[in-house]
Write a protein that holds these residues in place. Structure first.
Motif, PDB file in Angstrom:
ATOM      1  N   LEU A 163       0.825  -1.207   0.000  1.00 41.96           N
ATOM      2  CA  LEU A 163       0.000   0.000   0.000  1.00 41.96           C
ATOM      3  C   LEU A 163       0.865   1.265   0.000  1.00 41.96           C
ATOM      4  O   LEU A 163       0.494   2.277  -0.606  1.00 41.96           O
ATOM      5  CB  LEU A 163      -0.915  -0.012   1.221  1.00 41.96           C
ATOM      6  N   ILE A 164       2.011   1.205   0.648  1.00 40.29           N
ATOM      7  CA  ILE A 164       2.923   2.356   0.614  1.00 40.29           C
ATOM      8  C   ILE A 164       3.422   2.601  -0.806  1.00 40.29           C
ATOM      9  O   ILE A 164       3.478   3.740  -1.284  1.00 40.29           O
ATOM     10  CB  ILE A 164       4.094   2.124   1.583  1.00 40.29           C
ATOM     11  N   ASP A 165       3.775   1.533  -1.491  1.00 41.77           N
ATOM     12  CA  ASP A 165       4.267   1.669  -2.867  1.00 41.77           C
ATOM     13  C   ASP A 165       3.216   2.274  -3.788  1.00 41.77           C
ATOM     14  O   ASP A 165       3.499   3.216  -4.536  1.00 41.77           O
ATOM     15  CB  ASP A 165       4.699   0.305  -3.404  1.00 41.77           C
ATOM     16  N   VAL A 166       2.006   1.717  -3.764  1.00 37.53           N
ATOM     17  CA  VAL A 166       0.976   2.212  -4.687  1.00 37.53           C
ATOM     18  C   VAL A 166       0.551   3.633  -4.324  1.00 37.53           C
ATOM     19  O   VAL A 166       0.171   4.422  -5.202  1.00 37.53           O
ATOM     20  CB  VAL A 166      -0.239   1.258  -4.720  1.00 37.53           C
ATOM     21  N   GLY A 167       0.630   3.985  -3.041  1.00 36.29           N
ATOM     22  CA  GLY A 167       0.329   5.358  -2.660  1.00 36.29           C
ATOM     23  C   GLY A 167       1.342   6.343  -3.230  1.00 36.29           C
ATOM     24  O   GLY A 167       0.971   7.419  -3.728  1.00 36.29           O
ATOM     25  N   MET A 168       2.632   5.993  -3.174  1.00 36.92           N
ATOM     26  CA  MET A 168       3.655   6.868  -3.746  1.00 36.92           C
ATOM     27  C   MET A 168       3.521   6.959  -5.263  1.00 36.92           C
ATOM     28  O   MET A 168       3.696   8.035  -5.851  1.00 36.92           O
ATOM     29  CB  MET A 168       5.042   6.358  -3.356  1.00 36.92           C
ATOM     30  N   GLN A 169       3.202   5.845  -5.905  1.00 36.05           N
ATOM     31  CA  GLN A 169       3.030   5.872  -7.356  1.00 36.05           C
ATOM     32  C   GLN A 169       1.840   6.733  -7.752  1.00 36.05           C
ATOM     33  O   GLN A 169       1.901   7.484  -8.733  1.00 36.05           O
ATOM     34  CB  GLN A 169       2.856   4.440  -7.877  1.00 36.05           C
ATOM     35  N   CYS A 170       0.762   6.637  -6.989  1.00 35.36           N
ATOM     36  CA  CYS A 170      -0.411   7.467  -7.273  1.00 35.36           C
ATOM     37  C   CYS A 170      -0.090   8.942  -7.095  1.00 35.36           C
ATOM     38  O   CYS A 170      -0.506   9.786  -7.913  1.00 35.36           O
ATOM     39  CB  CYS A 170      -1.569   7.056  -6.367  1.00 35.36           C
ATOM     40  N   PHE A 171       0.643   9.270  -6.055  1.00 37.01           N
ATOM     41  CA  PHE A 171       1.011  10.666  -5.828  1.00 37.01           C
ATOM     42  C   PHE A 171       1.869  11.187  -6.974  1.00 37.01           C
ATOM     43  O   PHE A 171       1.677  12.322  -7.447  1.00 37.01           O
ATOM     44  CB  PHE A 171       1.760  10.795  -4.503  1.00 37.01           C
ATOM     45  N   LEU A 172       2.821  10.388  -7.444  1.00 37.71           N
ATOM     46  CA  LEU A 172       3.674  10.794  -8.559  1.00 37.71           C
ATOM     47  C   LEU A 172       2.851  11.028  -9.816  1.00 37.71           C
ATOM     48  O   LEU A 172       3.003  12.059 -10.496  1.00 37.71           O
ATOM     49  CB  LEU A 172       4.740   9.726  -8.809  1.00 37.71           C
ATOM     50  N   PHE A 173       1.977  10.083 -10.154  1.00 41.67           N
ATOM     51  CA  PHE A 173       1.146  10.205 -11.352  1.00 41.67           C
ATOM     52  C   PHE A 173       0.267  11.449 -11.274  1.00 41.67           C
ATOM     53  O   PHE A 173       0.196  12.249 -12.213  1.00 41.67           O
ATOM     54  CB  PHE A 173       0.289   8.953 -11.489  1.00 41.67           C
ATOM     55  N   THR A 174      -0.400  11.639 -10.151  1.00 36.39           N
ATOM     56  CA  THR A 174      -1.325  12.761 -10.004  1.00 36.39           C
ATOM     57  C   THR A 174      -0.591  14.097 -10.030  1.00 36.39           C
ATOM     58  O   THR A 174      -1.057  15.063 -10.654  1.00 36.39           O
ATOM     59  CB  THR A 174      -2.114  12.621  -8.697  1.00 36.39           C
ATOM     60  N   ALA A 175       0.551  14.165  -9.345  1.00 34.85           N
ATOM     61  CA  ALA A 175       1.292  15.427  -9.292  1.00 34.85           C
ATOM     62  C   ALA A 175       1.789  15.850 -10.669  1.00 34.85           C
ATOM     63  O   ALA A 175       1.690  17.034 -11.047  1.00 34.85           O
ATOM     64  CB  ALA A 175       2.461  15.296  -8.319  1.00 34.85           C
ATOM     65  N   LEU A 176       2.316  14.905 -11.444  1.00 36.67           N
ATOM     66  CA  LEU A 176       2.812  15.247 -12.779  1.00 36.67           C
ATOM     67  C   LEU A 176       1.674  15.696 -13.694  1.00 36.67           C
ATOM     68  O   LEU A 176       1.795  16.722 -14.397  1.00 36.67           O
ATOM     69  CB  LEU A 176       3.546  14.048 -13.377  1.00 36.67           C
ATOM     70  N   TYR A 177       0.593  14.944 -13.707  1.00 37.93           N
ATOM     71  CA  TYR A 177      -0.532  15.324 -14.569  1.00 37.93           C
ATOM     72  C   TYR A 177      -1.129  16.658 -14.122  1.00 37.93           C
ATOM     73  O   TYR A 177      -1.484  17.505 -14.952  1.00 37.93           O
ATOM     74  CB  TYR A 177      -1.594  14.226 -14.543  1.00 37.93           C
ATOM     75  N   TYR A 178      -1.236  16.846 -12.837  1.00 40.84           N
ATOM     76  CA  TYR A 178      -1.806  18.088 -12.284  1.00 40.84           C
ATOM     77  C   TYR A 178      -0.968  19.305 -12.690  1.00 40.84           C
ATOM     78  O   TYR A 178      -1.514  20.347 -13.077  1.00 40.84           O
ATOM     79  CB  TYR A 178      -1.875  17.955 -10.765  1.00 40.84           C
ATOM     80  N   GLU A 179       0.344  19.185 -12.618  1.00 46.46           N
ATOM     81  CA  GLU A 179       1.209  20.317 -12.941  1.00 46.46           C
ATOM     82  C   GLU A 179       1.253  20.587 -14.443  1.00 46.46           C
ATOM     83  O   GLU A 179       1.218  21.740 -14.883  1.00 46.46           O
ATOM     84  CB  GLU A 179       2.623  20.057 -12.408  1.00 46.46           C
ATOM     85  N   PHE A 180       1.339  19.529 -15.239  1.00 44.28           N
ATOM     86  CA  PHE A 180       1.393  19.724 -16.688  1.00 44.28           C
ATOM     87  C   PHE A 180       0.093  20.317 -17.236  1.00 44.28           C
ATOM     88  O   PHE A 180       0.109  21.112 -18.171  1.00 44.28           O
ATOM     89  CB  PHE A 180       1.704  18.405 -17.387  1.00 44.28           C
ATOM     90  N   ARG A 181      -1.021  19.924 -16.665  1.00 41.01           N
ATOM     91  CA  ARG A 181      -2.313  20.395 -17.166  1.00 41.01           C
ATOM     92  C   ARG A 181      -2.785  21.680 -16.483  1.00 41.01           C
ATOM     93  O   ARG A 181      -3.773  22.281 -16.904  1.00 41.01           O
ATOM     94  CB  ARG A 181      -3.369  19.301 -16.984  1.00 41.01           C
ATOM     95  N   GLN A 182      -2.119  22.081 -15.407  1.00 41.52           N
ATOM     96  CA  GLN A 182      -2.500  23.300 -14.698  1.00 41.52           C
ATOM     97  C   GLN A 182      -3.974  23.261 -14.286  1.00 41.52           C
ATOM     98  O   GLN A 182      -4.789  24.100 -14.653  1.00 41.52           O
ATOM     99  CB  GLN A 182      -2.226  24.529 -15.574  1.00 41.52           C
ATOM    100  N   ILE A 183      -4.302  22.242 -13.493  1.00 42.47           N
ATOM    101  CA  ILE A 183      -5.671  22.060 -13.027  1.00 42.47           C
ATOM    102  C   ILE A 183      -6.030  23.184 -12.059  1.00 42.47           C
ATOM    103  O   ILE A 183      -5.261  23.526 -11.156  1.00 42.47           O
ATOM    104  CB  ILE A 183      -5.829  20.693 -12.337  1.00 42.47           C
ATOM    105  N   HIS A 184      -7.211  23.776 -12.222  1.00 42.38           N
ATOM    106  CA  HIS A 184      -7.610  24.955 -11.437  1.00 42.38           C
ATOM    107  C   HIS A 184      -8.452  24.587 -10.217  1.00 42.38           C
ATOM    108  O   HIS A 184      -9.448  25.241  -9.907  1.00 42.38           O
ATOM    109  CB  HIS A 184      -8.375  25.939 -12.321  1.00 42.38           C
ATOM    110  N   VAL A 185      -8.068  23.530  -9.545  1.00 39.58           N
ATOM    111  CA  VAL A 185      -8.679  23.171  -8.260  1.00 39.58           C
ATOM    112  C   VAL A 185      -7.543  22.798  -7.319  1.00 39.58           C
ATOM    113  O   VAL A 185      -6.399  22.589  -7.736  1.00 39.58           O
ATOM    114  CB  VAL A 185      -9.680  21.998  -8.401  1.00 39.58           C
ATOM    115  N   GLY A 186      -7.865  22.720  -6.031  1.00 44.04           N
ATOM    116  CA  GLY A 186      -6.849  22.333  -5.059  1.00 44.04           C
ATOM    117  C   GLY A 186      -6.318  20.926  -5.315  1.00 44.04           C
ATOM    118  O   GLY A 186      -7.059  20.033  -5.743  1.00 44.04           O
ATOM    119  N   PHE A 187      -5.020  20.731  -5.044  1.00 44.41           N
ATOM    120  CA  PHE A 187      -4.399  19.430  -5.322  1.00 44.41           C
ATOM    121  C   PHE A 187      -5.037  18.318  -4.490  1.00 44.41           C
ATOM    122  O   PHE A 187      -5.207  17.196  -4.977  1.00 44.41           O
ATOM    123  CB  PHE A 187      -2.896  19.500  -5.035  1.00 44.41           C
TER     124      PHE A 187
END
Length: 336
Positions: A163-187
């Protein structure tokens, strides 16, 4: 070689003759010695059984086994850094490619189909990663289970680290997509639905690893994720499913994205309130997605956000119970 064989046969024949002569002369001595030997063996057997009667094996209890299993799982976890890094790279590349694709095409950040793509890819990579949790070293587990291993301790030790591994992978995926797309809501608001997708999809990976042979795991889990994420939760089909009470029950119990996409889409629409000219393509798509994702009746009482959280949390827990049952009952005939 032939001379050696003949010599061996002659020696065997001579030895057998000497044995026959000796047995005729010393028959009485052999009988007396055999009786004394049997008495000695009987005494030794009685003494050995008395010595072994005081020996017994004391198995560690659940807490002790949990500590041992956790320590061993952490050692194995550290040794798998190279394999784990491959999945982290895959997660990062998938997020960058999807973000670049949406940016080039000009897809709005609230577009529901973009959530279908991101949630499906995230769920697929997570489920495949989780196949190794209980799919590897199965003969060792079968042997230890037959010798008194606490299956609960084994399950918790491995699944918690996973669960620790998949949590870190999810955070990495979400953070990269969020920053590249400039999502206009809270992270945080954008991260929660993705975390729930990972929680549910990892349950599928764990369940398949516990019930299915490792050779068939990747194909089966890919098929499952494609159906429960990409097919049943697609907004183009979801309106038809949710408008039928019987289909709504099936889709709501099976599909992951039936809950995660309304959470992401409706949350972003509520917070950003996008406006487009009436009759434009964006306005038409926005209205259709709102209808398709709000037509269901299950979320009327608690709303799309909390209902989705409860549904996906229970979804992942049910799959983890199925995983535990697989560890208990599966492959019991292969115990050694």
């Amino acid at each position: 070689r032939v001379g050696g064989v003949l010599q061996r046969k002659l020696l065997d024949r001579a030895g057998s003759n000497i044995t026959n002569e000796g047995s005729d002369e010393g028959g009485d001595e052999v009988d007396s010695s055999s009786s004394s030997d049997s008495d000695g063996e009987r005494d030794v057997g009685i003494a050995g059984s008395d010595a072994l009667s005081g020996l017994h094996r004391k198995l560690p209890q659940f807490a002790e086994q949990m500590w041992l299993m956790r320590s061993r799982a952490m050692i194995l976890w550290w040794r798998q850094n190279s394999e784990r890094s491959v999945f982290f790279v895959a997660m990062g590349l998938a997020a960058c490619i999807l973000a670049l694709q949406d940016a080039v095409v000009g897809t709005p950040t609230w577009d529901a189909m973009s959530f279908v793509n991101t949630h499906t890819i995230l769920g697929l990579l997570t489920a495949i990663f989780c196949l190794n949790c209980f799919g590897r070293d199965q003969p060792v587990f079968w042997r230890e289970r037959n010798r008194g291993l606490s299956i609960g301790a084994f399950y918790l030790a491995r699944s918690n680290l996973n669960l620790i591994d998949v949590g870190m992978q999810c955070f990495l995926f979400t953070a990269l997509y969020y920053e590249f797309r400039q999502i206009h809501v809270g992270f945080f608001w954008y991260l929660v639905p993705n975390m729930l997708v990972v929680w549910a999809a990892s349950g599928w990976g764990l369940a398949v690893s516990a019930w299915v042979p490792p050779a068939h795991g990747p194909f089966i889990v890919s098929l499952i994720v494609f159906v429960v994420c990409g097919l049943l939760g697609n907004p183009m089909n979801l309106a038809q499913f949710l408008s039928n009470p019987a289909l709504e029950v099936g889709v709501s119990l099976i599909s992951i994205t039936r809950w995660s996409i309304p959470m992401s889409f409706l949350m972003q629409v509520d917070l950003t309130d996008p406006k487009y000219p009436e009759g434009s393509a964006e306005d038409t798509s926005l209205g259709y997605y709102k209808y398709a994702l709000e037509v269901g009746t299950w979320e009327n009482k608690y709303g799309y956000w909390w209902t989705g959280i409860f549904a996906l949390f229970i979804y992942g827990n049910v799959l983890r119970v199925i995983t535990y049952l697989g560890l208990v009952f599966r492959n019991r005939d292969k115990q050694v």
